[in-house]
Design an enzyme around this catalytic site. Sequence first.
Site, mmCIF file in Angstrom:
data_model
loop_
_atom_site.group_PDB
_atom_site.id
_atom_site.type_symbol
_atom_site.label_atom_id
_atom_site.label_comp_id
_atom_site.label_asym_id
_atom_site.label_seq_id
_atom_site.Cartn_x
_atom_site.Cartn_y
_atom_site.Cartn_z
ATOM 1 N N ARG A 75 0.828 -1.202 0.000
ATOM 2 C CA ARG A 75 0.000 0.000 0.000
ATOM 3 C C ARG A 75 0.865 1.255 0.000
ATOM 4 O O ARG A 75 0.439 2.304 -0.460
ATOM 5 C CB ARG A 75 -0.853 0.057 1.279
ATOM 6 C CG ARG A 75 -1.955 -0.938 1.382
ATOM 7 C CD ARG A 75 -2.491 -0.986 2.812
ATOM 8 N NE ARG A 75 -2.978 0.292 3.298
ATOM 9 C CZ ARG A 75 -4.206 0.760 3.116
ATOM 10 N NH1 ARG A 75 -5.070 0.047 2.444
ATOM 11 N NH2 ARG A 75 -4.573 1.916 3.602
ATOM 12 N N ARG A 117 9.695 5.671 -3.232
ATOM 13 C CA ARG A 117 10.018 6.628 -4.294
ATOM 14 C C ARG A 117 11.482 7.028 -4.247
ATOM 15 O O ARG A 117 11.990 7.363 -3.181
ATOM 16 C CB ARG A 117 9.218 7.919 -4.120
ATOM 17 C CG ARG A 117 7.755 7.746 -4.200
ATOM 18 C CD ARG A 117 7.123 9.077 -4.536
ATOM 19 N NE ARG A 117 5.697 8.960 -4.364
ATOM 20 C CZ ARG A 117 5.037 9.379 -3.308
ATOM 21 N NH1 ARG A 117 5.673 9.997 -2.331
ATOM 22 N NH2 ARG A 117 3.742 9.214 -3.232
ATOM 23 N N ARG A 147 -8.714 -6.609 13.749
ATOM 24 C CA ARG A 147 -7.958 -5.807 14.716
ATOM 25 C C ARG A 147 -8.886 -4.713 15.218
ATOM 26 O O ARG A 147 -9.672 -4.133 14.455
ATOM 27 C CB ARG A 147 -6.723 -5.166 14.061
ATOM 28 C CG ARG A 147 -5.716 -6.155 13.578
ATOM 29 C CD ARG A 147 -5.071 -6.939 14.684
ATOM 30 N NE ARG A 147 -4.135 -6.136 15.465
ATOM 31 C CZ ARG A 147 -3.580 -6.573 16.590
ATOM 32 N NH1 ARG A 147 -3.890 -7.769 17.087
ATOM 33 N NH2 ARG A 147 -2.712 -5.809 17.241
ATOM 34 N N ARG A 166 0.397 5.286 16.648
ATOM 35 C CA ARG A 166 0.592 6.647 16.131
ATOM 36 C C ARG A 166 -0.079 7.671 17.028
ATOM 37 O O ARG A 166 -0.936 7.326 17.852
ATOM 38 C CB ARG A 166 0.118 6.774 14.685
ATOM 39 C CG ARG A 166 -1.279 6.278 14.422
ATOM 40 C CD ARG A 166 -1.555 6.240 12.912
ATOM 41 N NE ARG A 166 -2.867 5.661 12.644
ATOM 42 C CZ ARG A 166 -3.347 5.358 11.448
ATOM 43 N NH1 ARG A 166 -2.630 5.597 10.370
ATOM 44 N NH2 ARG A 166 -4.547 4.837 11.295
ATOM 45 N N GLU A 179 -3.175 6.186 19.337
ATOM 46 C CA GLU A 179 -3.929 5.055 18.809
ATOM 47 C C GLU A 179 -3.240 3.750 19.191
ATOM 48 O O GLU A 179 -2.045 3.584 18.946
ATOM 49 C CB GLU A 179 -3.969 5.230 17.284
ATOM 50 C CG GLU A 179 -4.925 4.342 16.573
ATOM 51 C CD GLU A 179 -5.037 4.704 15.089
ATOM 52 O OE1 GLU A 179 -5.153 5.911 14.759
ATOM 53 O OE2 GLU A 179 -4.968 3.789 14.265
ATOM 54 N N TYR A 184 -9.608 -4.779 3.185
ATOM 55 C CA TYR A 184 -8.926 -3.595 3.712
ATOM 56 C C TYR A 184 -9.134 -2.441 2.725
ATOM 57 O O TYR A 184 -8.228 -2.045 2.016
ATOM 58 C CB TYR A 184 -7.441 -3.952 3.862
ATOM 59 C CG TYR A 184 -6.546 -2.952 4.574
ATOM 60 C CD1 TYR A 184 -7.008 -1.763 5.102
ATOM 61 C CD2 TYR A 184 -5.198 -3.238 4.721
ATOM 62 C CE1 TYR A 184 -6.160 -0.888 5.742
ATOM 63 C CE2 TYR A 184 -4.335 -2.373 5.366
ATOM 64 C CZ TYR A 184 -4.821 -1.193 5.868
ATOM 65 O OH TYR A 184 -3.958 -0.326 6.496
ATOM 66 N N ASP A 222 -9.771 1.324 1.312
ATOM 67 C CA ASP A 222 -9.662 2.750 1.574
ATOM 68 C C ASP A 222 -11.022 3.377 1.269
ATOM 69 O O ASP A 222 -11.852 2.780 0.584
ATOM 70 C CB ASP A 222 -8.604 3.377 0.667
ATOM 71 C CG ASP A 222 -7.197 3.086 1.162
ATOM 72 O OD1 ASP A 222 -7.043 2.818 2.361
ATOM 73 O OD2 ASP A 222 -6.254 3.130 0.347
HETATM 74 N N1 UDP Z 1 3.616 0.734 7.899
HETATM 75 C C1 UDP Z 1 4.840 0.643 8.517
HETATM 76 N N2 UDP Z 1 5.407 1.760 9.069
HETATM 77 C C2 UDP Z 1 4.784 2.958 9.042
HETATM 78 C C3 UDP Z 1 3.537 3.069 8.403
HETATM 79 C C4 UDP Z 1 2.957 1.932 7.857
HETATM 80 O O1 UDP Z 1 5.421 -0.428 8.575
HETATM 81 O O2 UDP Z 1 5.341 3.931 9.586
HETATM 82 C C5 UDP Z 1 3.012 -0.492 7.332
HETATM 83 C C6 UDP Z 1 2.168 -1.232 8.357
HETATM 84 O O3 UDP Z 1 2.283 -2.622 8.128
HETATM 85 C C7 UDP Z 1 0.761 -0.763 8.026
HETATM 86 C C8 UDP Z 1 0.848 -0.677 6.505
HETATM 87 O O4 UDP Z 1 2.169 -0.203 6.252
HETATM 88 O O5 UDP Z 1 -0.223 -1.682 8.451
HETATM 89 C C9 UDP Z 1 -0.193 0.214 5.859
HETATM 90 O O6 UDP Z 1 -0.078 1.503 6.392
HETATM 91 P P1 UDP Z 1 -1.214 2.594 6.168
HETATM 92 O O7 UDP Z 1 -0.668 3.908 6.585
HETATM 93 O O8 UDP Z 1 -1.756 2.453 4.799
HETATM 94 O O9 UDP Z 1 -2.287 2.115 7.266
HETATM 95 P P2 UDP Z 1 -3.697 2.704 7.738
HETATM 96 O O10 UDP Z 1 -3.617 4.192 7.735
HETATM 97 O O11 UDP Z 1 -4.724 2.107 6.818
HETATM 98 O O12 UDP Z 1 -3.794 2.144 9.125
#
Ligand code: UDP
Length: 358
Positions: A160, A164, A237, A269, A290, A339, A341
């Site tokens: 996801r 870059r 989860r 986070r 969170e 999952y 968006d």
């Molecule tokens: N992820 C990570 N480190 C980060 C942010 C995301 O390893 O700092 C990984 C983690 O496995 C997460 C996935 O990338 O479940 C998808 O992140 P995303 O930000 O898309 O998650 P959401 O906002 O949907 O919780």
Amino acid sequence: MTGAIFAHEAHERGKSVLVIDKRKHIAGNIFTENINGIHVHTYGPHVFHTNNKEVWEFMNEFTEFNRYTSTPVANYNGEIYSLPFNMLTFNKMWGVITPEEARAKIDEQRRASGIVEPRNLEEQAISLVGQDIYERLIKGYTEKQWGRPCKELPAFIIKRLPVRFIYDNNYFNALYQGVPFNGFTEIISNMLKNIEVKTECDFFADRKFFEDNAGKIIFTGQIDEFFGYELGTLEYRTLKFETENLSGVDNFQGIAVMNYTDSKTPFTRCIEHKHFYPGLEVSGTVITREYSSEWRAGDEPYYPVNNEKNNALYDAYKNLAREKAPNVIFAGRLGEYKYYDMDVAAARALEISSAEFY
Ligand code: UDP
């Protein structure tokens, strides 16, 4: 999002519609509430982003989006790294300056790991960004978020995130992006204008009534709960949110989203809601930490755990649905156990409603 779009489309086509929600309010997990002039995301941060012009235009019928672009950072034991993985991240990690140097570093680490064909999230992550970034920015966060070793998680979760080789920290590869000026709840309340809505109304408390009276039901809850878990329980989860209203602080962390990627910090986070509104001038601030944990009956399910075992169980429920509940459409993150968006959920809801009503 799914239920409201379906209701809106059905209503537009002259159907009589009733929307029910067991919570006290509409808008599901995109619900935001105004606290001291700040739109607070009650169920986790949301940023609308899409490449789908039709969906973008559709959403803009209900709200006006600001110019917020998601640029979160990772905090690894007090070191700050740019996300998603881009030249700023590689520079901070290894001191490399050019894309060629960054690629060389990642290639070297990938070769050392011996991975040829990635079979799980860990191998996928190391192949994409190398061992160092995996260890510091992915492993701890992912294992807190999913409660499982990265080796046991599907690779698609990490795909996801963009990787870059340019100095660009826009989290999403999306043409259109923003947060509604008036908060997310407005989108849903505008979609449901002129539609009967009952909150604090639990489908399961009166299912016979709904099943007997509705020609069609769109069910956006858990498919396994709908069938009384008769084939087994799907895994999810859940999240816990700890929100603090800091009236004496104007700027707590300088960014909307800070991910804590070490394994010791218990939360994944920290959100500072006012920063979703660039230039917003209000005093005080609201933050939310969170926490992620395994879902148990009675908790709110937020994320499906899409491993092989659960996906197979979901397919079995879908077959059961075809047989036992032909008038029910299962949709959304929980109904389809995907999952999604927001934009994909919206596109899917539009697709389901046009298939239904044309
Ligand atoms: N992820 C990570 N480190 C980060 C942010 C995301 O390893 O700092 C990984 C983690 O496995 C997460 C996935 O990338 O479940 C998808 O992140 P995303 O930000 O898309 O998650 P959401 O906002 O949907 O919780």
